[in-house]
Each structure stands twice: as structure tokens, then as C-alpha cells.
Design a protein around this motif. Structure first.
Motif, mmCIF file in Angstrom:
data_model
loop_
_atom_site.group_PDB
_atom_site.id
_atom_site.type_symbol
_atom_site.label_atom_id
_atom_site.label_comp_id
_atom_site.label_asym_id
_atom_site.label_seq_id
_atom_site.Cartn_x
_atom_site.Cartn_y
_atom_site.Cartn_z
ATOM 1 N N PRO A 1 32.367 42.020 35.259
ATOM 2 C CA PRO A 1 33.080 40.958 35.988
ATOM 3 C C PRO A 1 33.136 39.636 35.214
ATOM 4 C CG PRO A 1 31.213 41.836 37.242
ATOM 5 C CD PRO A 1 31.055 42.297 35.853
ATOM 6 N N LEU A 2 32.625 39.625 33.993
ATOM 7 C CA LEU A 2 32.607 38.376 33.218
ATOM 8 C C LEU A 2 33.830 38.313 32.313
ATOM 9 C CD1 LEU A 2 28.978 39.140 32.501
ATOM 10 C CD2 LEU A 2 29.541 36.893 33.367
ATOM 11 N N ALA A 3 34.197 37.094 31.931
ATOM 12 C CA ALA A 3 35.352 36.906 31.049
ATOM 13 C C ALA A 3 34.899 36.267 29.746
ATOM 14 C CB ALA A 3 36.379 36.012 31.725
ATOM 15 N N TYR A 4 35.525 36.673 28.640
ATOM 16 C CA TYR A 4 35.229 36.045 27.353
ATOM 17 C C TYR A 4 36.050 34.765 27.211
ATOM 18 C CZ TYR A 4 32.924 40.333 25.800
ATOM 19 O OH TYR A 4 32.076 41.398 25.675
ATOM 20 N N SER A 5 35.991 33.912 28.192
ATOM 21 C CA SER A 5 36.750 32.666 28.112
ATOM 22 C C SER A 5 36.121 31.669 29.071
ATOM 23 C CB SER A 5 38.209 32.899 28.476
ATOM 24 O OG SER A 5 38.326 33.114 29.865
ATOM 25 N N MET A 6 36.728 30.484 29.158
ATOM 26 C CA MET A 6 36.218 29.488 30.076
ATOM 27 C C MET A 6 36.899 29.577 31.436
ATOM 28 S SD MET A 6 38.027 26.172 28.399
ATOM 29 C CE MET A 6 37.636 26.482 26.692
ATOM 30 N N GLY B 1 29.499 46.023 40.262
ATOM 31 C CA GLY B 1 30.319 46.755 39.297
ATOM 32 C C GLY B 1 31.349 45.858 38.627
ATOM 33 N N GLY B 2 32.106 46.458 37.720
ATOM 34 C CA GLY B 2 33.055 45.689 36.923
ATOM 35 C C GLY B 2 34.186 45.071 37.716
ATOM 36 N N SER B 3 34.417 45.563 38.927
ATOM 37 C CA SER B 3 35.545 45.032 39.692
ATOM 38 C C SER B 3 35.133 43.847 40.569
ATOM 39 C CB SER B 3 36.135 46.133 40.563
ATOM 40 O OG SER B 3 35.118 46.656 41.399
ATOM 41 N N TYR B 4 33.861 43.484 40.524
ATOM 42 C CA TYR B 4 33.407 42.345 41.341
ATOM 43 C C TYR B 4 34.101 41.057 40.901
ATOM 44 C CZ TYR B 4 30.457 38.669 43.196
ATOM 45 O OH TYR B 4 30.023 37.537 43.825
ATOM 46 N N ARG B 5 34.558 40.269 41.843
ATOM 47 C CA ARG B 5 35.114 38.954 41.529
ATOM 48 C C ARG B 5 34.471 37.923 42.444
ATOM 49 N NH1 ARG B 5 36.260 41.537 38.014
ATOM 50 N NH2 ARG B 5 38.235 42.013 37.028
ATOM 51 N N SER B 6 34.133 36.784 41.855
ATOM 52 C CA SER B 6 33.585 35.705 42.653
ATOM 53 C C SER B 6 34.740 34.772 43.000
ATOM 54 C CB SER B 6 32.515 34.987 41.825
ATOM 55 O OG SER B 6 32.180 33.768 42.414
ATOM 56 N N HIS B 7 35.002 34.538 44.264
ATOM 57 C CA HIS B 7 36.136 33.719 44.730
ATOM 58 C C HIS B 7 37.443 34.229 44.124
ATOM 59 C CE1 HIS B 7 33.566 30.711 46.648
ATOM 60 N NE2 HIS B 7 32.774 30.850 45.613
ATOM 61 N N GLY B 8 37.536 35.535 43.920
ATOM 62 C CA GLY B 8 38.778 36.109 43.440
ATOM 63 C C GLY B 8 39.000 35.994 41.938
ATOM 64 N N VAL B 9 38.070 35.377 41.234
ATOM 65 C CA VAL B 9 38.249 35.245 39.777
ATOM 66 C C VAL B 9 37.003 35.762 39.059
ATOM 67 C CG1 VAL B 9 39.877 33.337 39.782
ATOM 68 C CG2 VAL B 9 37.437 32.858 39.915
ATOM 69 N N ARG B 10 37.165 35.930 37.742
ATOM 70 C CA ARG B 10 36.034 36.371 36.941
ATOM 71 C C ARG B 10 35.028 35.231 36.757
ATOM 72 N NH1 ARG B 10 36.480 40.971 33.647
ATOM 73 N NH2 ARG B 10 38.450 42.054 33.906
ATOM 74 N N ILE B 11 33.882 35.600 36.203
ATOM 75 C CA ILE B 11 32.853 34.606 35.905
ATOM 76 C C ILE B 11 32.952 34.287 34.423
ATOM 77 C CG2 ILE B 11 30.374 34.184 35.896
ATOM 78 C CD1 ILE B 11 30.511 36.563 38.143
ATOM 79 N N GLY C 1 37.731 30.941 35.097
ATOM 80 C CA GLY C 1 36.982 31.582 36.164
ATOM 81 C C GLY C 1 36.100 30.565 36.850
ATOM 82 N N LEU C 2 35.129 31.062 37.583
ATOM 83 C CA LEU C 2 34.301 30.166 38.384
ATOM 84 C C LEU C 2 32.844 30.609 38.309
ATOM 85 C CD1 LEU C 2 34.712 27.736 40.225
ATOM 86 C CD2 LEU C 2 34.771 29.319 42.138
ATOM 87 N N ASN C 3 32.001 29.684 37.849
ATOM 88 C CA ASN C 3 30.568 29.974 37.774
ATOM 89 C C ASN C 3 29.906 29.399 39.021
ATOM 90 O OD1 ASN C 3 27.951 30.449 36.983
ATOM 91 N ND2 ASN C 3 27.887 28.815 35.466
ATOM 92 N N ARG C 4 30.127 30.043 40.127
ATOM 93 C CA ARG C 4 29.551 29.539 41.374
ATOM 94 C C ARG C 4 29.384 30.684 42.357
ATOM 95 N NH1 ARG C 4 33.141 25.863 44.776
ATOM 96 N NH2 ARG C 4 33.390 24.663 42.886
ATOM 97 N N ASP C 5 28.291 30.701 43.087
ATOM 98 C CA ASP C 5 28.037 31.646 44.185
ATOM 99 C C ASP C 5 27.945 33.104 43.750
ATOM 100 O OD1 ASP C 5 28.190 29.445 45.799
ATOM 101 O OD2 ASP C 5 30.305 29.737 46.278
ATOM 102 N N GLU C 6 27.900 33.377 42.436
ATOM 103 C CA GLU C 6 27.809 34.769 42.034
ATOM 104 C C GLU C 6 26.369 35.276 42.215
ATOM 105 O OE1 GLU C 6 27.960 32.149 40.179
ATOM 106 O OE2 GLU C 6 27.620 32.505 38.060
#
Lengths: 917, 175
Positions: free
Chosen positions: A729-734, A688-698, A736-741
Motif C-alpha cells: 500500500p506504499l508509494a515510491y513518491s511523496m 494487504g497490498g490493496s489497503y488505502r488510507s483515506h483512499g490514497v497510498r501511503i 498520498g497521506l501519512n496519517r491514520d494508517e
């Protein structure tokens, strides 16, 4: 699992793997070119050299190729030793001897495997002072650009194109250092999977031609996980956006669905998002019949005024998301909601859905299809109806080769050896269709029958499997024997022929295979191809008793419908012009929510511009029953909003008791899942929208996304805040963290030192295996139900005196959206009718002549297909001119008066660039 | 205390000495200081020696820019050249660091010894391609990227670039 030692460090590696795979899985960087996880090893490029030591005492070691070396218990290797790294450096230096100084004007630059490997090895200066050899390029069609100078002769392209995808028109030519990869003659690449060359080629020889005219580097693309809506397979994609335009689509790995490859409809079919025919603003038809543009507040007010408190009916769409269809159904009531498919298709679709839910056989994913060892294709030419399935079938016929290899103790990655061993031996594939198909070259036998006859044949096979008398039908008996001998037999049928009995027949065969063997040594599979991205989701949502278009027309004519809401659907593609006109004439108000201008929009009173699948969030259910979520890649421009938004606003304005408190897409999904039990699983399709990977957005943007302070400075130098994403859970920016999602949230692949798409292995636990965050999607249909084998049904038949109109979909053209994309549009043929030789003779026509259908004055070009069953006339649904033809109807043909044959030269010259000289 | 007074006097004396040194201040703008050609000021886009625009829209300047103030879009000309359809620098963000010039593989983007870029309206600090493009070659006179690149363009066929052999005849069997 064997233990090996690499540079004095012990690693536990998978049994039967090769050293290169093991190194990459262990997180070690070993450069390579020719090896590909889906295509195995051939040891051609010599880039993955390592030193292997005999034993502890051996200090010299010997150089071996990582990709050709099986890992064995206790083996000792060195990656970093001078001997190995010096060898690799020498190899890349020689590969770079002739590489042109092109990176700045190369569409691969910035995501080039050759760049990555060169940097990894440490090669810098070209010491060779001789001339660089050069090549002339070829025109390879509107999709793939050729720049042969850049080639490093790794042979990946021909291995993919010929060995993996079964193409024949791309090959390695000439000898020694003249080797050239291309076609014998210039012309469009014939394979429907040619676009994968763009991703397979480790450098810039094959690049995306539709991208090169509006090029953006990988680091500048904003991307999000998406799902292709071109057909029902549900391939996972990553569309990339810049400046509000979709630039390109890349494959998003899904171990159970598309793996590493897409079809060309999927790769090049997203250009419709940039099309001129997109609707930018809501429009209200005034008294004089012209549209006036509205802002979205006024449009919503009009939408509410025309809907709330009136007698409303709705027509959904199999290309809209489950959620949008669910909201419309809630707004109009399930009795007044039609699924939005043609009258001929609806029963087949409902039947297919019912069979998938009741069959005791497994409804296979593409990975399951690749594991099949005997295949019976009934009716569909899957290359055109579900293209990626055809590529999977080309792999499944190789299972015979893997069996032979296992007997010889060859590992499955020994590609050249296995192909050499198996030669032309394949697992059996029998294709029973009205005419020839693109899979005929790998089929053991092909039968060309009319749709009704195919159904009868299927029941004959089922009868033979159940021990019935099959003396009268030796073909059926042979096919039954073939399926009986297989461990993982697969039956594929589809709704494209609109023949319910055929689907029953396929289910009967699958059911007979299950009931024959109860001990579990055989796992039969039944795959039913449905036409569109969310056809199955729509059927699950609507159930069996949803009204069809004819029912709605009757009710509208009885005055029961005031307002008709059409969701993302061009009704004129779902019936004859007269039928749709009758429906639209009978209602007072027509409201259309769609992204594109269409014939239906021009009949509307209120048009609301809907965001495309690439600009919105939603769930679609693929033909294997896998619910998959797509996310917006960018915020839709102008006054476009997702259908979800328009419908939810209207539902809230109508004070609908279930929707007043719903404000978030997750709540809509939950409401849909609880209201429709068959769709309960869609909640699990993605977090869902509240999912965060390592506490931050993707992040949707790579960390080196450029031009933030200049991109829109022409509009205003004052930079606005980045758009906020409240829904996903995604962000329109750079940031966040693209890992382990989870795999369903993977926006792009990149890893330090690995800028190309080869970095995918950094997102997998084991190279070539599933994504480490989990495979995307949730299956809604699992084989369970009791063994219900359909009774032999009577196929529909038409008067033998007339010809039967058979739909034969075309990969380029039959899908509504992709047909509006630049590259695909160039490959679309003009409308034609295909006749068998005998029928053409009876009619006295030849190929290239014109014929008219009885009762209409539209003329079609005649094509003659010698393989086509006599009595069948085939057309490609969706092509201009073929819209409104009724599938499976009886037609009579006659010569077209004043038909002008097209210039033969123009047909023969295959779309040359520039002139036709 | 004497020590403190002495310190004060020494300070005053030192400052007074400066009355007789040559002034470093110039009467700008009437009088302009010399700026070396490699001074990092206003950015320009240059042309190659043939008079064609040098920029091939490779995006390397944009990605090198630490303040992300360069945005451009590639397009292809009829003759096969890549060029920027638009090229925008937001000078209100630019820090004149020269990273774009260092990154440029074609010597197209160059910094010049002009720093006089004052505007009352910040929006006027946004320069488009027509404001950036100059007709000359700038600091680097001879470099022509397409003469060393392998891509064919009108007027330079395959094999005609520097250090290139004529195109291979794939139908030939000769060694």
C-alpha cells in the motif's frame, strides 16, 4: 477521568497524567526538552511553563511546569497567556545564548527538536552581545559523534544513558555553566544502546557518525516500515534511503515491542546493504570455473533448467522471510527442505518452539517483559543474544521502585523522586549463566554454572516450586521463593547454549508457577530467546521432522540429490568446513540465492542476487511469536530481485499446480498461511497490498523530498515515471497521506511544526501509548495449551577431562549481516577464547597468549574471565576465525607455537581517530 | 459609422507617431543590454574569501527549489569541512527564481547576470559541480561561514570563531 480547563476550553484527560502529557495528547503544542515519554519528568529545562489559576476568581495565576504538574479535577490553566508564553520565550532565549551558528553543518538540522521548539516559541534574534561559550568535543567511538557546543543541558542524555540504559561511562561533568556531557576520557561508549542518544538528544550534540560522512536530511530520505533482522526480537525500524544507499536507521515505535529504543546492532547494522560484497548480477560458473554475469531472463532460464525435472533439495534460512522459505520448501518438497541451521542448533530450536506452543505461561512481548517483577535468566547473556530484551529487563527491575512509589502516592512519571525513593532497591533478577553477563549490575544474585548444570538447577527450582524437597539446593530454594513471591515472574532462557534440557528446565519452572496458582493472581511468563530474525518462523514452517544438514549430506552422498538450492544462507557458518564441503561435493549443481558474496557463493554453479530485507517485502516471526511485515524502502538496483521473485518464477516455470495462478505477494502469503496452519496468522501481520488510507497510498517520501528532477539527470535528463509499487500500500513518491494508517505501515513521523522524531506523539492517541492506527504485528503464539510440564531431562554432558566449548555470542560480530556494516565492523574484536582462571593456570597461559584447539592449527588469543565456570571455554560465534567451531564439543587446548602477543598499547588505546599519539 | 472611422484614424496616427520614438530593441547578440548584478541568471557556486569552497552541502537550496532541480550529496573533508561530493543543477528545469540563493546560509549559491544558456541537446543543460564552481566570492565578498559557525575545522579551532569564548576547561573549579 478528570476534566481540566485550558484557556477556557474543557478537556478530559487521563487520570494520573501530568499536564504536559495531557496537553500533547489533547493536540495542544506545548514546548518541552527534558521530558521524554519513556523517561518521565524531572522539570529541568523549565520550557513547558504554563499558568495555573487557583479558582475562577484568580486572575493572576502562577507559573508551574507542565511536566511536573499532576492534572486534578477542575484545575484551570493557561498556555497562551502572556505570562506563560513570555516565560517560555525567555527560557529559550537563554538556552540559545550559547548555541552555535551550526545548523547548516549539523546532522540534526531539519529534524531538530530545538529548532522546532524555538520556532514554536517565536524566539528569533539573539539579543545578548556577550561571547558564546565553547567546548571541546570527545571521540566517542565509531557510532556516535559528539559536538558539545550545541548542548542546551537538558540532561536527557545522561538520564537515558545512565538511568534508563544502565551505562556508566557518560555523565554530566564540571559545574555551573561549564557543565559538560561526555566521558571521563575519550573512547568508545560502552553501552550497547548508546546509539539511542542520537534520537534522545533534542539537538545535535549526539549525532549518527555513520550518517555524517554521507549525510542526507530527513526530508530527503525515502523510508518504509521495516523490521530489524539483526536478532530475533523483531524491533520495528525505519531505514532511510537516498541515491540507492541506506543512509540510516531510526526507531519505529511499537508499544509492544521496541518502544522508543533500538540496540546499536539494529541501528548501525544495516550498512551491509551498501556493502561492496553485495552481489549485483546473477552469475553462472563456466567450464573454466569463472563466473559470467547474466541478465535476469537468462538467469531465470538457467535456474529453471537446473531445477525443473531434477532431484532437488533446498536449504532455507532463518534470516530469510517466511514467504521465501515457504516457496523454496514448496519447490523442493518438505522432505527435502532443511531449515538451514546448524546440527547443534536445530534440535534446540525445535524444542524451544514446541515449548513456546505448549507452555501454559505467557510468551511475553517486550512490553510484558518490562512489567515483570521477578526474573530468572537461564543460560543466555541476553545483551548479546537479544539485546533489546536486556534493555527491557533493566526497566523491569525498576518495578520495585514503582511499587514503592505507588505506596507513597507518587505518579510513575515522577522520575527523580522515584529514583531517589528506591535508591538501589530493585525487583529481583537472578542470572544463571556460564560466566558474567552485562546485566550483572542489576542482578540480585548471579550463579556461574556449566550449561548442563544450569538445566539441573532449573529443574531443582521447578521441583522446589512443586513442593519437592529442596534442602540439597538452597540456591534453588531461594530462587523458587523469589518467583513464588512475584506477581509477574519471568523465566528467560535461550538456544544459544544448544542445550535442550535447559529449555525444558525453564519451561518446567514456568509450568510449575502456573500450576501452583490457579486463581489468576499470578501471570508467569516464559521467554525463550532464539538466534535469528526468523528462526521461530522457520521452526514453525518446518515442523519437527525437517531434515538437518547431516541428513541432506547422507542423501546427497547416496546420489539422491542432483541440485541443491541454498536460500540466503552461508552454509560455512552452519557447520564445520569439512561437513559443508562434503555436502556441496556430493551434489551436481549448487544454486545460491543470496544478497552477499560468501564462502557458499564461491562454491555455487549459479548465483542469483537477492534483495535485502530493506529492498523487499516479507514476514518474519520474532521470538515472542509476533509475525511482522517489512516493506521495501527502495527498488533494488542492478539485477537484484527479492528471493520471492526468483523462487516464484521458478515455481511457475515448473508448472507447480498451487502457484501457476499466484502473481502477488499477498497471494503467496495467503498460500503460506493456508498450507502451514501454524503460520495462519501471518496474513494479519499487516494489511494487504490493496489497503488505502483515506483512499490514497501511503507515501514513502516526505512532502518536501527534494531534487526529483536532478537526482538522476546525470544519467538522463528525461525523468522516468516514479517506480510503481504493485505489491504494497506504499508509494515510491511523496503523493498520498501519512496519517491514520496502521502501525505496520508507518513510513516516517512528521507533523506540521514537529519535524523531529518527537512528532511521534501526533501518531499516538495518548502520548507514550500505542499508535493510533494499531500496534504492528500479529502474535502467532498465545498461551493456551494444557499444562504440560516437561519431565526432568538429562542434560548433555561431555568427558570431564576435556574442556567444553561454549558459544557466547557478541552483539557486534555474531550476526552475519550487521558484521558487514561499517560502524559495527569497527567494534568487532578479533577471534578469542575465554578461559577461567583455573583452566588458564592448568594450561599455563595468561591473557594475551595464544592457544590452539586440538586437531587444528588456528591460534586464538586467550582472554581470562574470572567469572567463567571452570571447564568451559567460551568463544564468540561468527567472529572471523570462530567460524566452524562446534558448540558444546569437548576440546583440548595447547599453547600456540610462535604466537606473537599483540602490543599492549594498541589494545589499551581505544580506537583513536587518526593517530595513536 | 463616423465614430468608427475616427477611431481607425486615431489608431493609425498613434502607431505612426511611434516611427519617431527611440527604439527599445537592441541588436542582440552584437549589442548587449545592461543587466544589474542582482539579475537572476545562471547559477554559480562561489568560494569564501580564503579561497575554500563555500558550499557546505546543507541541502537548503535543494529543499527551497520549487522545481526540485538541485541534487547534491554531502561529504566530509579531512579538515572537518562539509562539502558537496556532487552538486547537480538541471538547468532545463530551473526557473531562475533565486529561492536557492535566498535559502543559502553560506552565500555559496548565487545567481549571475548571465542568461545565455542555449543548447541543442537538453542533456547539456545538466550542470555538475565543476561547471558551477567559480574561484571568486561572487556578489558577497566578505562572508565566511566557518568564521561564524561553532564547528572546528583545520585552521579554526573551537573558540576562534566570531563572538566565541575560548573552550571551557571542564577540569577547572573556578567560577
Amino acid at each position: 477521568m478528570p476534566k481540566i480547563r485550558i484557556d477556557n476550553q474543557e478537556y478530559e484527560v487521563p487520570e494520573g497524567a501530568n499536564l504536559l502529557e495531557s496537553c500533547l495528547s489533547a493536540g495542544l503544542d506545548l514546548p518541552y526538552f527534558c521530558w521524554h515519554p519513556a523517561m518521565g519528568s524531572v522539570g529541568a529545562c523549565r520550557q513547558c511553563a504554563v499558568v495555573q489559576y487557583q479558582n475562577e476568581e484568580d486572575t493572576r495565576g502562577r507559573i508551574v511546569m507542565g511536566c511536573m504538574t499532576p492534572v486534578t479535577e477542575g484545575a484551570i490553566f493557561s498556555l497562551t497567556g502572556d505570562k506563560a508564553s513570555g516565560f517560555r520565550q525567555a527560557v529559550i532565549e537563554s538556552l540559545m545564548l550559547n548555541h552555535p551558528h551550526d545548523c547548516a553543518v549539523c546532522a540534526e538540522g531539519g529534524e531538530c527538536h530545538l529548532q522546532d521548539m524555538t520556532v514554536m516559541v517565536g524566539h528569533r534574534d539573539r539579543r545578548y552581545r556577550g561571547l558564546k561559550k565553547t567546548h571541546r568535543n570527545q571521540y566517542l567511538g565509531p557510532l556516535v559523534h559528539h559536538e558539545m557546543n550545541r548542548c542546551i543541558t537538558c540532561y536527557r542524555c545522561t538520564r537515558y544513558y545512565r538511568d534508563y540504559a544502565g551505562g556508566t561511562d557518560l555523565a554530566a561533568m564540571a559545574s555551573h555553566d561549564h557543565v559538560f556531557f561526555g566521558r571521563h576520557d575519550e573512547g568508545t561508549l560502552q553501552s550497547e544502546f548508546a546509539g539511542n542518544l542520537v534520537e534522545v538528544c533534542p539537538t545535535g550534540v549526539f549525532t549518527d557518525k555513520t550518517l555524517v560522512g554521507q549525510y542526507t536530511r530527513k526530508w530527503d530520505l525515502q523510508s518504509a516500515p521495516s523490521v530489524c533482522v539483526g536478532c530475533a526480537v523483531g524491533c520495528n525500524t525505519v531505514p532511510g534511503e537516498r541515491y540507492g544507499k541506506v543512509k540510516r536507521v531510526h526507531n519505529r515505535f511499537n508499544a509492544e515491542v521496541n518502544g522508543y529504543f533500538l540496540c546499536d546492532r539494529g541501528r548501525y547494522g544495516s550498512g551491509y546493504v551498501n556493502s561492496d560484497t553485495r552481489l549485483p548480477y546473477p552469475g553462472m560458473r563456466g567450464a573454466e570455473g569463472r563466473f559470467t554475469a547474466l541478465n535476469h531472463h537468462d538467469a531465470l532460464a538457467e535456474f529453471e533448467r537446473l531445477t525443473v525435472g531434477r532431484r532437488v533439495a533446498g536449504i532455507g534460512s532463518p534470516r530469510a522471510s517466511v514467504e521465501a522459505n515457504f516457496l523454496l520448501r514448496s519447490l523442493v518438497g518438505s522432505d527435502s527442505f532443511a531449515p538451514g541451521v546448524s546440527e547443534q542448533e536445530q534440535p534446540s530450536l525445535q524444542r524451544a518452539t514446541a515449548l513456546m506452543r505448549s507452555t501454559p505461561a505467557r510468551v511475553p512481548s517486550l512490553a510484558d517483559i518490562e512489567s515483570a517483577d521477578a526474573i530468572l535468566v537461564l543460560g543466555d547473556d541476553v545483551t548479546h543474544t537479544a539485546p533489546r530484551v536486556a534493555l527491557a529487563l533493566r526497566q523491569s527491575v525498576r518495578n520495585r521502585a514503582y511499587e514503592l512509589a505507588a505506596d507513597m502516592k507518587l505518579q510513575p512519571w515522577q522520575d527523580a523522586a522515584i529514583r531517589n525513593l528506591a535508591q538501589e532497591q530493585r525487583s529481583p533478577l537472578v542470572s544463571v549463566t556460564p560466566g558474567s553477563t552485562r546485566l550483572d549490575d542489576v542482578a540480585e544474585r548471579t550463579l556461574h554454572l556449566a550449561p548442563g548444570e544450569i538445566a539441573e538447577f532449573a529443574f531443582a527450582v521447578a521441583a522446589a516450586l512443586s513442593g519437592g524437597d529442596s534442602a540439597g539446593n538452597p540456591e534453588a530454594a531461594a530462587v523458587a521463593q523469589m518467583l513464588r513471591d512475584a506477581r509477574r515472574p519471568l523465566i528467560i532462557a535461550g538456544t544459544s547454549l544448544c542445550e535442550e534440557a535447559l529449555l525444558d528446565g525453564a519451561a518446567a519452572v514456568a509450568g510449575a508457577l502456573v500450576s501452583r496458582e490457579a486463581d489468576g493472581t499470578r501471570a508467569p511468563m516464559l521467554s525463550l530467546v532464539v538466534p535469528e530474525a526468523n528462526s521461530l518462523g522457520q521452526a514453525l514452517l518446518c515442523g519437527d521432522d525437517a531434515p538437518d544438514l547431516a541428513t541432506l549430506t547422507a542423501r546427497a552422498e547416496a546420489g539422491e540429490i542432483e541440485t541443491l538450492i541454498v536460500l540466503e544462507n552461508d552454509l560455512y557458518r552452519r557447520g564445520t568446513g569439512e561437513e559443508i564441503d562434503r555436502l556441496l561435493d556430493a551434489v551436481t549443481t549448487v544454486i545460491v540465492l543470496d544478497g552477499m558474496d560468501s564462502a557458499t557463493c564461491s562454491r555455487a554453479d549459479l548465483v542469483l542476487p537477492a534483495a535485502s530485507a530493506i529492498e523487499s517485502e516479507g514476514t518474519v516471526v520474532s521470538m515472542e511469536g509476533r509475525a511482522q511485515r517489512y516493506y521495501p524502502v527502495f527498488v533494488p538496483g542492478d539485477e537484484r530481485h527479492s528471493s520471492l521473485y526468483w523462487l516464484l518464477c521458478c515455481l511457475k516455470a515448473a508448472d507447480h499446480k498451487h502457484f501457476v495462478d499466484i502473481n502477488h505477494v499477498d497471494e503467496v502469503i495467503a498460500a503460506c498461511a493456508s498450507a502451514v496452519p501454524a503460520l495462519a496468522g501471518i496474513v494479519d501481520a499487516a494489511p494487504g497490498g490493496s489497503y488505502r488510507s483515506h483512499g490514497v497510498r501511503i507515501p514513502r517520501q516526505p512532502h518536501r523530498y527534494s531534487g526529483r528532477t536532478a537526482m538522476r539527470a546525470n544519467i538522463s535528463v528525461h525523468e522516468p515515471k516514479q517506480p510503481q509499487d504493485e505489491e504494497s500500500p506504499l508509494a515510491y513518491s511523496m503523493e498520498g497521506l501519512n496519517r491514520d494508517e496502521p502501525g505496520s505501515l508507518l513510513p516516517f513521523v512528521w507533523s506540521p511544526g514537529w519535524n523531529s522524531n518527537q512528532s511521534l506523539h501526533k501518531f499516538q492517541d495518548e502520548v507514550g501509548g500505542a499508535l493510533s492506527g494499531g500496534t504492528a504485528g500479529a502474535r502467532l503464539i498465545e498461551a493456551a495449551g494444557p499444562t504440560t510440564v516437561p519431565e526432568a531431562a538429562t542434560p548433555s554432558s561431555i568427558d570431564a577431562a576435556t574442556l567444553e566449548l561454549i558459544p557466547r555470542p557478541a552483539i557486534f560480530g555474531s550476526d552475519e549481516l550487521s558484521a558487514r556494516s561499517a560502524g559495527v565492523r569497527d567494534l568487532m574484536p578479533d577471534a578469542y577464547l575465554e578461559l577461567s582462571v583455573a583452566d588458564a593456570k592448568t594450561l599455563g597461559v595468561e591473557a594475551g597468549d595464544g592457544v590452539v584447539l586440538g586437531g587444528s592449527d588456528t591460534a586464538f588469543e586467550v582472554r581470562i574471565d574470572p567469572s567463567l565456570r571452570r571447564g568451559c571455554v567460551a568463544y564468540a560465534p561468527g567472529l572471523n576465525g570462530c567460524i566452524g567451531l562446534v558448540p558444546r564439543s569437548g576440546v583440548s587446548l595447547s599453547m600456540a607455537p610462535d604466537w606473537k602477543r599483540r602490543d599492549a598499547d594498541l589494545i589499551a588505546r581505544d580506537g583513536q581517530e587518526g593517530s595513536l599519539s | 459609422m463616423w465614430e468608427a472611422i475616427r477611431s481607425q484614424l486615431v489608431t493609425m496616427w498613434t502607431i505612426l507617431q511611434h516611427t519617431f520614438t527611440r527604439s527599445e530593441t537592441v541588436q542582440y547578440p552584437e549589442e548587449k543590454p545592461y543587466l544589474a548584478p542582482r539579475y537572476r541568471g545562471r547559477i554559480v557556486l562561489t568560494c569564501d574569501p580564503d579561497g575554500e569552497e563555500r558550499c557546505v552541502a546543507c541541502n537548503l537550496c535543494a529543499v527551497a527549489c520549487p522545481v526540485d532541480c538541485i541534487a547534491l550529496q554531502q561529504a566530509t573533508k579531512e579538515d572537518g569541512r562539509w562539502y558537496p561530493e556532487f552538486f547537480r543543477i538541471n538547468f532545463s528545469r530551473c526557473i531562475m527564481c533565486g529561492m536557492c540563493e535566498e535559502a543559502c546560509p553560506t552565500n555559496a549559491i548565487q545567481l549571475t547576470p548571465d542568461f545565455e544558456m542555449c543548447e541543442y541537446d537538453r542533456q547539456s543543460m545538466v550542470y555538475e559541480k565543476e561547471h558551477l564552481q567559480i574561484a571568486g566570492t561572487g556578489k558577497y565578498h566578505d562572508y565566511n561561514y566557518y568564521r561564524v559557525a561553532g564547528m572546528a575545522i583545520a585552521g579554526k579551532d573551537k573558540g576562534e570563531a566570531k563572538n566565541e569564548a575560548p573552550p571551557i576547561d571542564v577540569k577547572s573549579l573556578m567560577p
